[in-house]
Design a protein around this motif. Structure first.
Motif, PDB file in Angstrom:
ATOM      1  N   GLY A  21     -17.144 -21.192  21.628  1.00 49.05           N
ATOM      2  CA  GLY A  21     -15.981 -20.477  21.117  1.00 49.05           C
ATOM      3  C   GLY A  21     -15.718 -19.186  21.878  1.00 49.05           C
ATOM      4  O   GLY A  21     -14.577 -18.834  22.181  1.00 49.05           O
ATOM      5  N   PHE A  22     -16.784 -18.480  22.220  1.00 48.57           N
ATOM      6  CA  PHE A  22     -16.656 -17.186  22.899  1.00 48.57           C
ATOM      7  C   PHE A  22     -16.161 -17.327  24.337  1.00 48.57           C
ATOM      8  O   PHE A  22     -15.384 -16.498  24.830  1.00 48.57           O
ATOM      9  N   SER A  23     -16.603 -18.395  25.000  1.00 48.62           N
ATOM     10  CA  SER A  23     -16.383 -18.484  26.448  1.00 48.62           C
ATOM     11  C   SER A  23     -15.055 -19.107  26.844  1.00 48.62           C
ATOM     12  O   SER A  23     -14.695 -19.078  28.010  1.00 48.62           O
ATOM     13  N   GLN A  24     -14.334 -19.686  25.859  1.00 51.40           N
ATOM     14  CA  GLN A  24     -13.063 -20.316  26.209  1.00 51.40           C
ATOM     15  C   GLN A  24     -12.094 -19.260  26.764  1.00 51.40           C
ATOM     16  O   GLN A  24     -11.835 -18.225  26.141  1.00 51.40           O
ATOM     17  N   ASN A  25     -11.565 -19.520  27.951  1.00 45.49           N
ATOM     18  CA  ASN A  25     -10.588 -18.639  28.609  1.00 45.49           C
ATOM     19  C   ASN A  25     -11.127 -17.232  28.882  1.00 45.49           C
ATOM     20  O   ASN A  25     -10.355 -16.284  29.021  1.00 45.49           O
ATOM     21  N   LEU A  26     -12.439 -17.116  28.965  1.00 48.06           N
ATOM     22  CA  LEU A  26     -13.041 -15.821  29.263  1.00 48.06           C
ATOM     23  C   LEU A  26     -13.024 -15.577  30.768  1.00 48.06           C
ATOM     24  O   LEU A  26     -13.421 -16.431  31.545  1.00 48.06           O
ATOM     25  N   SER A  27     -12.568 -14.414  31.163  1.00 51.18           N
ATOM     26  CA  SER A  27     -12.551 -14.057  32.588  1.00 51.18           C
ATOM     27  C   SER A  27     -13.830 -13.308  32.923  1.00 51.18           C
ATOM     28  O   SER A  27     -14.177 -12.324  32.250  1.00 51.18           O
ATOM     29  N   LEU A  28     -14.506 -13.770  33.960  1.00 52.41           N
ATOM     30  CA  LEU A  28     -15.717 -13.095  34.411  1.00 52.41           C
ATOM     31  C   LEU A  28     -15.370 -11.751  35.032  1.00 52.41           C
ATOM     32  O   LEU A  28     -14.323 -11.588  35.666  1.00 52.41           O
ATOM     33  N   SER A  29     -16.248 -10.796  34.869  1.00 52.00           N
ATOM     34  CA  SER A  29     -16.040  -9.489  35.495  1.00 52.00           C
ATOM     35  C   SER A  29     -16.442  -9.559  36.965  1.00 52.00           C
ATOM     36  O   SER A  29     -17.078 -10.516  37.416  1.00 52.00           O
ATOM     37  N   LYS A  30     -16.103  -8.511  37.703  1.00 53.84           N
ATOM     38  CA  LYS A  30     -16.426  -8.492  39.138  1.00 53.84           C
ATOM     39  C   LYS A  30     -17.929  -8.386  39.388  1.00 53.84           C
ATOM     40  O   LYS A  30     -18.405  -8.636  40.493  1.00 53.84           O
ATOM     41  N   ASP A  31     -18.690  -8.046  38.355  1.00 55.53           N
ATOM     42  CA  ASP A  31     -20.144  -7.933  38.496  1.00 55.53           C
ATOM     43  C   ASP A  31     -20.880  -9.229  38.168  1.00 55.53           C
ATOM     44  O   ASP A  31     -22.110  -9.278  38.229  1.00 55.53           O
ATOM     45  N   ALA A  32     -20.129 -10.257  37.827  1.00 60.42           N
ATOM     46  CA  ALA A  32     -20.750 -11.532  37.428  1.00 60.42           C
ATOM     47  C   ALA A  32     -21.471 -12.181  38.612  1.00 60.42           C
ATOM     48  O   ALA A  32     -20.996 -12.130  39.753  1.00 60.42           O
ATOM     49  N   LYS A  33     -22.617 -12.763  38.315  1.00 57.53           N
ATOM     50  CA  LYS A  33     -23.387 -13.494  39.316  1.00 57.53           C
ATOM     51  C   LYS A  33     -23.697 -14.892  38.779  1.00 57.53           C
ATOM     52  O   LYS A  33     -24.074 -15.047  37.618  1.00 57.53           O
ATOM     53  N   ILE A  34     -23.530 -15.880  39.654  1.00 59.97           N
ATOM     54  CA  ILE A  34     -23.890 -17.252  39.292  1.00 59.97           C
ATOM     55  C   ILE A  34     -24.954 -17.726  40.272  1.00 59.97           C
ATOM     56  O   ILE A  34     -24.814 -17.552  41.490  1.00 59.97           O
ATOM     57  N   SER A  35     -26.012 -18.294  39.741  1.00 59.16           N
ATOM     58  CA  SER A  35     -27.129 -18.686  40.596  1.00 59.16           C
ATOM     59  C   SER A  35     -27.706 -20.032  40.180  1.00 59.16           C
ATOM     60  O   SER A  35     -27.509 -20.493  39.053  1.00 59.16           O
ATOM     61  N   VAL A  36     -28.397 -20.631  41.113  1.00 60.53           N
ATOM     62  CA  VAL A  36     -29.112 -21.884  40.858  1.00 60.53           C
ATOM     63  C   VAL A  36     -30.580 -21.548  40.602  1.00 60.53           C
ATOM     64  O   VAL A  36     -31.202 -20.820  41.387  1.00 60.53           O
ATOM     65  N   LEU A  37     -31.107 -22.070  39.509  1.00 58.94           N
ATOM     66  CA  LEU A  37     -32.510 -21.887  39.164  1.00 58.94           C
ATOM     67  C   LEU A  37     -33.280 -23.152  39.499  1.00 58.94           C
ATOM     68  O   LEU A  37     -32.855 -24.257  39.142  1.00 58.94           O
ATOM     69  N   THR A  38     -34.387 -23.001  40.189  1.00 64.27           N
ATOM     70  CA  THR A  38     -35.276 -24.124  40.499  1.00 64.27           C
ATOM     71  C   THR A  38     -36.617 -23.848  39.831  1.00 64.27           C
ATOM     72  O   THR A  38     -37.238 -22.815  40.083  1.00 64.27           O
ATOM     73  N   CYS A  39     -37.013 -24.778  38.979  1.00 65.29           N
ATOM     74  CA  CYS A  39     -38.235 -24.586  38.192  1.00 65.29           C
ATOM     75  C   CYS A  39     -39.363 -25.434  38.759  1.00 65.29           C
ATOM     76  O   CYS A  39     -39.147 -26.571  39.199  1.00 65.29           O
ATOM     77  N   GLY A  40     -40.560 -24.870  38.728  1.00 69.75           N
ATOM     78  CA  GLY A  40     -41.712 -25.499  39.355  1.00 69.75           C
ATOM     79  C   GLY A  40     -42.191 -26.766  38.668  1.00 69.75           C
ATOM     80  O   GLY A  40     -41.742 -27.132  37.576  1.00 69.75           O
ATOM     81  N   LEU A  41     -43.129 -27.425  39.323  1.00 65.26           N
ATOM     82  CA  LEU A  41     -43.649 -28.702  38.854  1.00 65.26           C
ATOM     83  C   LEU A  41     -44.620 -28.478  37.699  1.00 65.26           C
ATOM     84  O   LEU A  41     -45.364 -27.502  37.654  1.00 65.26           O
TER      85      LEU A  41
END
Length: 378
Positions: A21-41
Motif C-alpha cells: 500500500g505504501f509503495s504504490q506510485n512512490l517516487s524514489l529520492s535522489k539518495d535511493a540505492k538499489i543493489s543485488v545481494l548475494t548470500c553465501g552457501l
C-alpha cells in the motif's frame, strides 16, 4: 531470542501488506540505492547454492527492504509431490533489511552487496516493476532448477527495467551445468552422488545461462551499461567461513566400503539384493522422467547402469531359468560397457566408476553361474 517461525511469518505478512500500500506510485529520492545481494552457501539442501535478492535502500523515504524471489510455503498441500513434479509455486516477498541480514547472521552465511550504478529513471522503473510484481499474480512463478529460480528472476527483472539484455553470463560458458554444480556438494557426498545420477541430458548442456547466485555476482563485476560498470565493487556485509560438515557415514569411504563388500562377498543373495536396489532406483528414474516437469530429470542415460530390466534378470534367476538369466546378464554387461564409454568425459564419471566396476563383477559372476556348460565327449 530467535523469533518463532509463526512470529516471523506474521511479521513478514504484515510488512508485505503495509509495504504494498505504501509503495504504490512512490517516487524514489535522489539518495535511493538499489543493489543485488548475494548470500553465501549453507549446509541445508535448499541453501547449497547460495541465494540472490534485491535491496532497495532510500533514506529519503525511510525505506530499506529486500525483495526475495526464493519464497515457498511448506504448508502447500502435497508439497513434496508438487516439488518433485515441478509445479510447486514459488513467490516474491519483501523483508525489512534488518530482518533479512539477521537471518543470515544467525545461519553464519556471508552476504555480499553490489550497488547498481544506474540512472534515477532506471532505478524508478526497477522499483516500480518490483512493486507491480509484488502486488499482482505475477509474484507467483513455477520453479525450475536452471531456467527459473531466485537468481534468474532477479536477472530478468533487472534486464526488463534496463530495456534490454544487459546482464548475461560472463565466464564458464564452455563447461556444462553438471560440471558447474559438482563442487557445490563438497562435504555432502551422497547428495553429490544422488544429483549426479538423477539428472539427465539437460545438465550436460553448456552452462550459458546465469542460474546460480555467485555466477550472477561474478557476471555483474564484468558487466557494463551505458559505457560504465553496471555494478559497484562488491561490499561484504557479512563474512563467514563456510564450515564443511563431517560425517561418519556421509562420505566416500562408506560408499566404497559397501561396494567392496558386495564384490568380495561373492554371495548370490548379496548380488541379488544389489541388483534389486539398482532396479528400484532405475524404475524411479524412469517414472520421474515421465512424471516430472523438471527438464533436468528427463532423458536420463544413467538407467543404463540402474536398469529397470534387471528385474527381469532377477525373475529368471529366481525361477532358475539359466539360459535367460545368462542372456540378460550379458545384455546388461553390454549396457555397462556402452555406459562407461559414454561417461568418460562426464563430470560425474569418477563418482559412479566404483558402481560400474561393482556391477561388472556381479554381472560376470551371474553370467558364469548360469552359462550353459557343453559336455565334453571322450
Amino acid at each position: 531470542m530467535k523469533k518463532s517461525i509463526f512470529q516471523k511469518t506474521l511479521f513478514i505478512l504484515l510488512l508485505l501488506l503495509s509495504f504494498i500500500g505504501f509503495s504504490q506510485n512512490l517516487s524514489l529520492s535522489k539518495d535511493a540505492k538499489i543493489s543485488v545481494l548475494t548470500c553465501g552457501l549453507g549446509n541445508e539442501t535448499y541453501s547449497y547454492f547460495g541465494h540472490t535478492a534485491i535491496r532497495v535502500a532510500d533514506p529519503g523515504n525511510n525505506i530499506d527492504v529486500v525483495y526475495n524471489y526464493g519464497a515457498f510455503d511448506f504448508r502447500t498441500p502435497n508439497f513434496v509431490a508438487k516439488f518433485a513434479k515441478g509445479d510447486l509455486q514459488y513467490f516474491v516477498i519483501v523483508h525489512s533489511f534488518p530482518e533479512f541480514i539477521e537471518e543470515y547472521n544467525n545461519e553464519k552465511r556471508s552476504v555480499f552487496e553490489q550497488e547498481l550504478l544506474i540512472a534515477q529513471d532506471a532505478k524508478q522503473r526497477l522499483f516500480d516493476n518490483l512493486n507491480t510484481t509484488l502486488a499482482s499474480e505475477d509474484r507467483f512463478y513455477t520453479y525450475k532448477f536452471i531456467d527459473k529460480n531466485c537468481t534468474s528472476m532477479v536477472v530478468d527483472i533487472i534486464n526488463k527495467s534496463l530495456n534490454g539484455t544487459v546482464i548475461t553470463k560472463k565466464g564458464d560458458k564452455d563447461i556444462t551445468y553438471r560440471s558447474i554444480l559438482f563442487p557445490y556438494f563438497n562435504g555432502h557426498f551422497y547428495d553429490q552422488l544422488g544429483t549426479s545420477i538423477i539428472f539427465g541430458t539437460k545438465v550436460d548442456q553448456l552452462g550459458t545461462k546465469i542460474f546460480l547466485p555467485f555466477e550472477l555476482k561474478n557476471s555483474l563485476e564484468k558487466t557494463t551499461y551505458q559505457n560504465q560498470s553496471l555494478a559497484a565493487k562488491s561490499n561484504t556485509l557479512l563474512s563467514f567461513e563456510k564450515e564443511t560438515p563431517s560425517s561418519w557415514w556421509n562420505n566416500v569411504y562408506t560408499y566404497l566400503f559397501i561396494l567392496a563388500f558386495i564384490v568380495l562377498a561373492h554371495n548370490k543373495i548379496v548380488d541379488k539384493i544389489y541388483l534389486l536396489i539398482l532396479t528400484l532406483i532405475g524404475t524411479f528414474f524412469v517414472f520421474m522422467g515421465f512424471y516430472s516437469f523438471h527438464h533436468e530429470l528427463a532423458m536420463n542415460y544413467n538407467v543404463l547402469l540402474f536398469s529397470p530390466l534387471l528385474l527381469i534378470l532377477l525373475l529368471f534367476s529366481v525361477i532358475k531359468n539359466k539360459r535367460w538369466t545368462y542372456r540378460f546378464a550379458v545384455l546388461h554387461l553390454l549396457f555397462l560397457i556402452v555406459y562407461a564409454i559414454f561417461m568418460i568425459n562426464k563430470a560425474h564419471f569418477l563418482i559412479v566408476l566404483p558402481m560400474i566396476i561393482t556391477s561388472g563383477f556381479v554381472l560376470v559372476r551371474i553370467a558364469i553361474r548360469n552359462k550353459k556348460r557343453i559336455p565334453i565327449i571322450i
